[in-house]
Design a protein around this motif. Structure first.
Motif, PDB file in Angstrom:
ATOM      1  N   HIS A  37      33.877 -60.960  88.404  1.00 23.14           N
ATOM      2  CA  HIS A  37      34.619 -59.824  87.817  1.00 23.14           C
ATOM      3  C   HIS A  37      34.433 -59.794  86.301  1.00 23.14           C
ATOM      4  O   HIS A  37      34.202 -58.726  85.717  1.00 23.14           O
ATOM      5  CB  HIS A  37      36.113 -59.950  88.150  1.00 23.14           C
ATOM      6  CG  HIS A  37      36.514 -59.157  89.353  1.00 23.14           C
ATOM      7  ND1 HIS A  37      36.347 -57.795  89.437  1.00 23.14           N
ATOM      8  CD2 HIS A  37      37.064 -59.548  90.539  1.00 23.14           C
ATOM      9  CE1 HIS A  37      36.786 -57.369  90.619  1.00 23.14           C
ATOM     10  NE2 HIS A  37      37.221 -58.416  91.309  1.00 23.14           N
TER      11      HIS A  37
ATOM     12  N   PRO B  90      30.557 -63.635  95.453  1.00 23.83           N
ATOM     13  CA  PRO B  90      31.227 -62.419  95.961  1.00 23.83           C
ATOM     14  C   PRO B  90      30.784 -61.165  95.211  1.00 23.83           C
ATOM     15  O   PRO B  90      31.614 -60.433  94.651  1.00 23.83           O
ATOM     16  CB  PRO B  90      32.708 -62.737  95.731  1.00 23.83           C
ATOM     17  CG  PRO B  90      32.713 -63.631  94.539  1.00 23.83           C
ATOM     18  CD  PRO B  90      31.455 -64.449  94.609  1.00 23.83           C
TER      19      PRO B  90
ATOM     20  N   GLU C  53      32.050 -58.038  97.286  1.00 25.58           N
ATOM     21  CA  GLU C  53      33.512 -57.930  97.226  1.00 25.58           C
ATOM     22  C   GLU C  53      33.995 -57.436  95.864  1.00 25.58           C
ATOM     23  O   GLU C  53      34.991 -56.711  95.772  1.00 25.58           O
ATOM     24  CB  GLU C  53      34.162 -59.279  97.537  1.00 25.58           C
ATOM     25  CG  GLU C  53      33.915 -59.783  98.945  1.00 25.58           C
ATOM     26  CD  GLU C  53      32.594 -60.510  99.107  1.00 25.58           C
ATOM     27  OE1 GLU C  53      32.428 -61.230 100.096  1.00 25.58           O
ATOM     28  OE2 GLU C  53      31.704 -60.357  98.244  1.00 25.58           O
ATOM     29  N   SER C  54      33.306 -57.818  94.811  1.00 24.98           N
ATOM     30  CA  SER C  54      33.716 -57.419  93.465  1.00 24.98           C
ATOM     31  C   SER C  54      33.263 -56.014  93.101  1.00 24.98           C
ATOM     32  O   SER C  54      33.650 -55.477  92.060  1.00 24.98           O
ATOM     33  CB  SER C  54      33.145 -58.411  92.441  1.00 24.98           C
ATOM     34  OG  SER C  54      31.727 -58.337  92.425  1.00 24.98           O
TER      35      SER C  54
ATOM     36  N   SER D 190      30.003 -68.590  90.781  1.00 27.85           N
ATOM     37  CA  SER D 190      30.127 -67.831  92.024  1.00 27.85           C
ATOM     38  C   SER D 190      31.566 -67.601  92.479  1.00 27.85           C
ATOM     39  O   SER D 190      31.803 -67.277  93.638  1.00 27.85           O
ATOM     40  CB  SER D 190      29.340 -68.532  93.141  1.00 27.85           C
ATOM     41  OG  SER D 190      27.961 -68.485  92.870  1.00 27.85           O
ATOM     42  N   SER D 191      32.528 -67.753  91.584  1.00 30.02           N
ATOM     43  CA  SER D 191      33.915 -67.430  91.933  1.00 30.02           C
ATOM     44  C   SER D 191      34.163 -65.945  91.679  1.00 30.02           C
ATOM     45  O   SER D 191      33.469 -65.304  90.882  1.00 30.02           O
ATOM     46  CB  SER D 191      34.882 -68.273  91.099  1.00 30.02           C
ATOM     47  OG  SER D 191      34.779 -67.924  89.729  1.00 30.02           O
ATOM     48  N   LEU D 192      35.148 -65.396  92.344  1.00 32.65           N
ATOM     49  CA  LEU D 192      35.464 -63.974  92.194  1.00 32.65           C
ATOM     50  C   LEU D 192      35.870 -63.650  90.760  1.00 32.65           C
ATOM     51  O   LEU D 192      35.509 -62.599  90.214  1.00 32.65           O
ATOM     52  CB  LEU D 192      36.592 -63.591  93.167  1.00 32.65           C
ATOM     53  CG  LEU D 192      36.927 -62.104  93.264  1.00 32.65           C
ATOM     54  CD1 LEU D 192      35.716 -61.306  93.739  1.00 32.65           C
ATOM     55  CD2 LEU D 192      38.118 -61.875  94.203  1.00 32.65           C
TER      56      LEU D 192
ATOM     57  N   CYS E 229      23.975 -58.643 104.230  1.00 29.56           N
ATOM     58  CA  CYS E 229      25.255 -57.962 103.988  1.00 29.56           C
ATOM     59  C   CYS E 229      25.098 -56.762 103.061  1.00 29.56           C
ATOM     60  O   CYS E 229      25.969 -55.878 103.035  1.00 29.56           O
ATOM     61  CB  CYS E 229      26.260 -58.938 103.384  1.00 29.56           C
ATOM     62  SG  CYS E 229      26.622 -60.353 104.434  1.00 29.56           S
TER      63      CYS E 229
END
Length: 828
Positions: free
Chosen positions: A226, A265, A268-269, A220-222, A321
């Motif tokens: 990516h 994210p 966001e990605s 679950s990290s950006l 969201c």
């Protein structure tokens, strides 16, 4: 010269153990390996012997005795762990050899020759020792050492592929953050494609063998999202092989799991927007640079991709969201594209079965999305599309559903699956109780159409009961309830036809409630529909009464089903606002001529028994201070609460049926109730004062709370004392009344017993007289002297009965019959 000598000796060692290392010598060989690793820093000549020795570790170990495997297990596990630590050696050949050695653990090939007196260890022995030694965790950590060497990295991944087939190894790998490390390698440069393949294979094994939550958290990290997005897009746009498409779908499953995690994210990605666009680009012809040049084929993998993308939409609908993105990217019109009759197989050359599966999947997702996008739902005229589609579902147009998929359950050869999911969409939006949505539906004649569909489903259910049909009927009943509630005009539209349809549901065979098919839910829905669509409309209420609906409700209530009693009593209480209802309730008779009042009082006693309310064996009050308090209430400590929070005494009202029973008996009146026994009157005395007792409980709680935090002034304390005594006096008065009723009943029973005894005595006396008469008769007919005596008595009796003063010229008749040949009549 010393180093040359050492190299010669190493060659001899390799030659000596070319067919496998004995377990007893393994620890020493590993020590030699470590020494060679240290020597390599000074002399590269030790690289080859080191590599050869590592190769020996890949051969099956040799044992002398069967117990050797257990005896040397600790030493062997530590030795295998040392192989992982040798990845620190800065030699590509050594590292690759270590990985080859690990891969060979999973080979079942036996050596051609064995050492004299030895035999190979079992096939899984090395694998078990690798798990015990934690080799998998060490290899994951070693990825940092080979990050820039593609060949070595691929060999490490190949070794991890084999190791990750074990749950133990997967858990060890997760401790070393294997999921996040491997995800970052997905988009690494590799013309062969092995990097993506092996990394995704290990990721999939980790997902299957470890905690899903931990797996998702690590990804679950950006950076990971990516990397996952980039490799997915690359495979989507440039992967034309069957294998590439399979891999693309596997990565989409992982992306779906990430989308379920709010902390990931995805938005966001840009991954969320990409997935939404991909899910809708074939249905909504809007140019989008994200999918420029992308085409789906009719292959199985692309079909699976389409279903997975629909599934992602369903997952994203749970994320607040993502709602804005769903609205902006035309998800609603894309899903509504499928809400139309199946006249053709569809587009993209899907087969009929594939198109039906996509259609059902899209409508199922629509049920999740529609409540979030109500404005879009209305602007797309979704209600109209769904009602037209439902009309097709009950029409005569030929259609044979395949029923192959999960969503197609119960729909083989019919349109029931389409009907089921369309009704789910309507249910999801109607349950919002949005005036605009519900008004739009009713203006298009939804109530009449839903009644027609309900009648159709009910008739189908008579032919063969099916869970799908039962669910359809329950959903329609809910829709009607939600649409008609608090609207008199809609209730009038429902009235006659609706009541005729509801009656059979209430007449349901009680045995069906335990079938497990869903009859229980259907009955609850019918009762809810009755409450919402009939009560409050006198036309519908009167028609329901004419159909003997109250009798049917009381028949259901007489079953004493705990889960049904509350809602039935609620319906009956509401119905009693109609003045005609009470006479129907009073007229009803159940089994053994049971009256409604008797049934209600029985339910009260059973409820109090379950609540643990104290009563003596005759049903009288025992606790004068808290006559109706349950055992749970008495166990609760005094907790000062704000004024807007209900206390235990108030909450208890809604948690059992006593308040509804009291309300219903109030409507019937407490006087002249038929069919009650003395025990019933004892209970009725308590029911009659239910409100008084409940008020006393509330005051009792108030007093207790006050004493916890305050000290009342003298006047208030006196007032509270008087109120408390009034409640107790009421309890004593009712207890005295109950005793009087019981004594009166006892006295009445004694009187009835005496009357019965008197009747028995009279019967016995009559029998004695009959017997005595019979004996006299037998005596006269068998004894001539007795007959003569009887004759004399008879004549004397006749003579005595004549008047003493004889009238002149009056005829005197003889009592004898001349020529009589029998003695019986004359004697009598």
């Amino acid at each position: 010269d010393l180093e040359k000598e050492q190299l010669k000796i190493l060659k001899k060692v390799v030659k000596r153990f070319e067919n496998g290392l004995p377990l007893k010598d393994l620890a020493q060989v590993i020590e030699i390996l470590n020494l060679c690793a240290e020597k390599m820093n000074e002399q590269e000549a030790f690289t080859e012997p080191l590599r050869e020795l590592i190769k020996l570790c890949g051969l099956p170990f040799q044992k002398k005795k069967l117990s050797d495997e257990v005896s040397y297990s600790v030493a062997v596990s530590k030795s295998i762990a040392q192989l992982g630590y040798l990845m620190r050696v800065p030699s590509s050949q050594v590292r690759i050899q270590i990985c080859k050695c690990v891969v060979s653990f999973y080979s079942t090939e036996l050596p051609r020759k064995l050492l004299s007196g030895y035999q190979p260890t079992s096939a899984n022995y090395k694998i078990q020792m690798a798990e015990l030694g934690g080799l998998a965790e060490t290899l994951v950590l070693s990825l940092a050492l080979v990050e820039n060497q593609l060949t070595e990295k691929l060999w490490v991944l190949k070794a991890l592929q084999h190791l990750s087939s074990s749950g133990v190894n997967c858990r060890l790998m997760m401790k070393a953050q294997a999921a996040s490390r491997l995800c970052l390698y997905l988009n690494g440069v590799d013309p062969s494609g092995q990097l993506v393949f092996r990394s995704s294979e290990v990721l999939w094994n980790l997902l299957e063998n470890t905690s899903k939550e931990e797996f998702v958290n690590q990804l679950s990290s950006l950076e990971c999202v990516h990397a996952l997005k980039e490799v997915f897009v690359d495979l989507l746009m440039h992967g034309f092989r069957h294998y590439d498409r399979q891999l693309r779908n596997d990565l989409l499953v992982i992306a779906t799991l990430l989308a379920e995690n709010p902390a990931a994210p995805m938005i966001e990605s840009g991954f969320t927007k990409l997935l939404i666009v991909l899910a809708t680009f074939t249905e909504v012809k809007i140019p989008n640079p994200l999918v420029k040049g992308l085409k789906l084929t009719c292959s199985y993998e692309d079909f699976e991709l389409k279903k997975l993308l629909f599934n992602v939409i369903g997952v994203l609908s749970k994320d607040p969201c993502a709602v804005q993105l769903l609205s902006e990217n035309d998800v609603m019109p894309a899903l509504l594209y499928y809400v139309k009759p199946n006249q053709k197989p569809g587009f993209h050359d899907w087969s009929a079965a594939q198109y039906e599966e996509l259609q059902l999947h899209a409508i199922a997702i629509l049920a999740s999305v529609a409540p979030l996008l109500v404005d879009k739902y209305l602007s797309c005229q979704a209600n109209t599309l769904l009602l037209v589609f439902l009309e097709w579902c009950i029409g005569q147009d030929p259609f044979f559903g395949q029923g192959n998929s999960f969503h197609g359950t119960g729909g083989r050869g019919n349109k029931l699956a389409q009907m089921r999911y369309s009704l789910r969409v309507l249910r999801s939006v109607v349950s919002l109780y949005d005036d605009a949505v519900n008004l739009n539906l009713c203006d298009q004649g939804a109530i009449s159409q839903l009644l027609d569909i309900l009648k159709y489903a009910a008739n189908k259910s008579k032919e063969k009961e099916d869970p799908t049909l039962l669910e359809i009927q329950a959903d329609i009943l809910f829709l009607l309830s939600a649409l008609c509630e608090n609207d008199l005009h809609r209730k009038e539209l429902f009235s006659y036809e609706g009541v005729d349809i509801l009656i059979p549901f209430i007449q349901m065979d009680p045995k069906k409630l335990y079938s497990g098919l869903g009859h229980n839910c259907l009955l609850f829905s019918a009762l809810d529909c009755l409450w919402s669509c009939v009560i409050g409309c006198y036309i519908a209420e009167d028609y329901f009464l004419e159909k003997q609906g109250i009798f049917l409700l009381l028949d259901l209530l007489a079953l004493k089903q705990k889960n049904l009693c509350s809602i039935i009593l609620g319906v009956l209480v509401e119905f009693c606002d109609n003045p005609k209802t009470t006479s129907h309730i009073s007229t009803w008779r159940g089994e053994k001529d049971q009256t409604a009042a008797n049934l209600l009082i029985q339910l009260w006693r059973e409820e109090e028994l379950e609540l643990g309310v104290k009563r003596d064996r005759y049903g009288r009050i025992v606790d004068m201070k808290r006559p109706i308090a349950s055992s749970f209430q008495k166990q609760q400590e005094v907790i000062p609460m704000p004024a807007n929070c209900p206390s235990f005494a108030i909450m208890e009202i809604s948690e059992n049926i006593r308040a509804k029973l009291y309300s219903l008996l109030c409507k019937l009146g407490f006087e002249n109730l038929p069919g009650l026994s003395a025990k019933d009157f004892v209970t009725l005395a308590i029911i009659r004062h239910y409100i008084d007792f409940k008020v006393g409980e509330v005051w009792s709680e108030l007093c207790a709370e006050l004493k916890e935090e305050f000290r009342p002034v003298a006047s208030d304390e006196e007032a509270l004392k008087v109120i408390s005594e009034m409640s107790e006096d009421t309890g004593r008065m009712i207890a005295a009344l109950q005793t009087e009723v019981l004594e009166s009943q006892h006295h009445q029973e004694i009187q009835e017993e005496q009357k019965t005894y008197t009747k028995i005595q009279a019967v016995h006396k009559q029998r004695e007289m009959v017997n005595k008469s019979w004996e006299n008769f037998l005596t006269r007919t068998s004894n001539y002297e007795a007959l003569k005596k009887a004759k004399r008595l008879q004549e004397k009796s006749v003579e005595t009965s004549r008047s003493k003063s004889k009238t002149q010229n009056r005829a005197v008749h003889s009592t004898d019959i001349k020529g009589l040949s029998t003695t019986v009549s004359n004697a009598q």
